[in-house]
Write an enzyme that holds these catalytic residues in place. Sequence first.
Site, short mmCIF file in Angstrom:
data_model
loop_
_atom_site.label_atom_id
_atom_site.label_comp_id
_atom_site.label_asym_id
_atom_site.label_seq_id
_atom_site.Cartn_x
_atom_site.Cartn_y
_atom_site.Cartn_z
N GLU A 96 -2.56 -8.89 3.61
CA GLU A 96 -2.83 -9.28 5.01
C GLU A 96 -4.30 -9.13 5.38
O GLU A 96 -4.73 -9.59 6.42
CB GLU A 96 -1.94 -8.47 5.96
CG GLU A 96 -2.35 -7.02 6.22
CD GLU A 96 -1.99 -6.02 5.11
OE1 GLU A 96 -1.63 -6.44 4.00
OE2 GLU A 96 -2.09 -4.80 5.38
N HIS B 86 -3.96 -5.02 0.00
CA HIS B 86 -3.49 -5.48 1.31
C HIS B 86 -3.59 -7.01 1.39
O HIS B 86 -4.67 -7.52 1.69
CB HIS B 86 -4.33 -4.86 2.42
CG HIS B 86 -4.06 -3.40 2.63
ND1 HIS B 86 -3.07 -2.96 3.48
CD2 HIS B 86 -4.61 -2.30 2.08
CE1 HIS B 86 -3.04 -1.64 3.46
NE2 HIS B 86 -3.96 -1.20 2.62
N CYS C 139 0.83 -1.21 0.00
CA CYS C 139 0.00 0.00 0.00
C CYS C 139 0.87 1.27 0.00
O CYS C 139 1.50 1.56 -1.00
CB CYS C 139 -0.99 -0.03 1.16
SG CYS C 139 -2.30 1.19 0.98
#
Lengths: 250, 192
Positions: free
Chosen positions: B176, B174, B76
């Site tokens: 994650e 993202h 990001c």
Amino acid sequence: MLKKRIIPCLDIKDGRTVKGINFVDIKDAGDPIELAKRYVEQGADELVFLDITATIENRKTLIELVSRIAAEINIPFTVGGGINSVDDVRSLIKAGADKVSVNSSAVKRPELIKELAQEFGSQCVVVAIDTKYENGEWVVFVHGGRTATPLKTIDWAKEVESLGAGEILLTSMNNDGTKSGFALDITNQVSEAVNIPLIASGGAGTKQHFKAVFEQTGATGGLAASIFHFGEIPIPELKSYLRTQKIPIR
Amino acid sequence: MIAIIKYNAGNILSVQNALNRLGYDSMITDCIADIQAADKVIFPGVGEASSAMKYLKERKLDEVILAIKQPFLGICLGLQLMCKSTEEGSTKCLGIFDTEVKLFPPVEKVPNMGWNNFENVNGELFEGVSTMDDLYYVHSYYAELCKDTIATCKYVKPFSAALQKDNFYATQFHPEKSAGIGALILNNFLKL
């Protein structure tokens, strides 16, 4: 293509999930972590946790819960309820929250939105707006929908955008708990008035209600609670229905 | 050991949580020796570009990052800081990728927030990933397409969803926070 988001909301009281029907009655719908994990497996796109008691005493309980949620789930989640300051937000973000939502505190002191956006970035600042149609216009309510304000909903939505909000979560109190569908008119008016993402909330009772809100308004997400908690509309079934209706869905 | 670079950016913990779920040990650190000694380095973050660059420069982390030879993954804001420059705060960045970062024009909602699939996807980072897969994005600025682009996504216009040059990898989405498919991409990086 960017997908429309299906967002279950978990109201939290003393570490447990509850849902207020029209903000008054409360039913117990289980353990927040278990429920959250179930939603992730079912394909929820984001989660919202709303601490409805939000007292200083149970702040520590909430932070611990947020840490456990962040460790266990792998999709974005928003935490709201009782957030009054930059410090409140810092502790939630530090515990692993992706976004926070502010409501009454932002109405009381709009600069809070600006402070949060500067400190943490607009992307993590969600402004929740509870709105009610009264005497011919949509106005903003605070304190869990108990207190009317002089603010017109559209004006407030524009103001929170200009202060740096990254997203609006709009709940129609006329519709919330009724299962009669989202408030399409005000949802679309707000969506057209601002250029930040908008989540529609309040009134979802059928799969068709989600189709309507995505087709007839600019909302990019639809939020609901009890229909998911009590399994009335399983998320996989909702998403597969929306796909057949040509709504972009993950 | 995986080093997660600590700087004044938000929600770094979520990357560590994701690594824990995949069974990898990691440390969140701004210690130069720890970063240099790590097997892999992750440069995550959400935040504002000019203050993030200032923070990195003050600690000489910009020079440390440029000298890293291990597999390195920016996420990001990390991706944006690895480009030449960004319109956010008119900031000169690390210049690893030969491209500029620009603000989305207001023809669609900004930030671009939500799940989006790829238009194109290439390389070992995306082993087992298809263009149909949706990843989670939240960003107002985007990296333009360039020769280092290894995956593209479309919002308003096509942009770099992922970039790679030598040992430097970066994703705008993202991983994650992108459920199972995000975990797969992170795991692909960790296996490099």
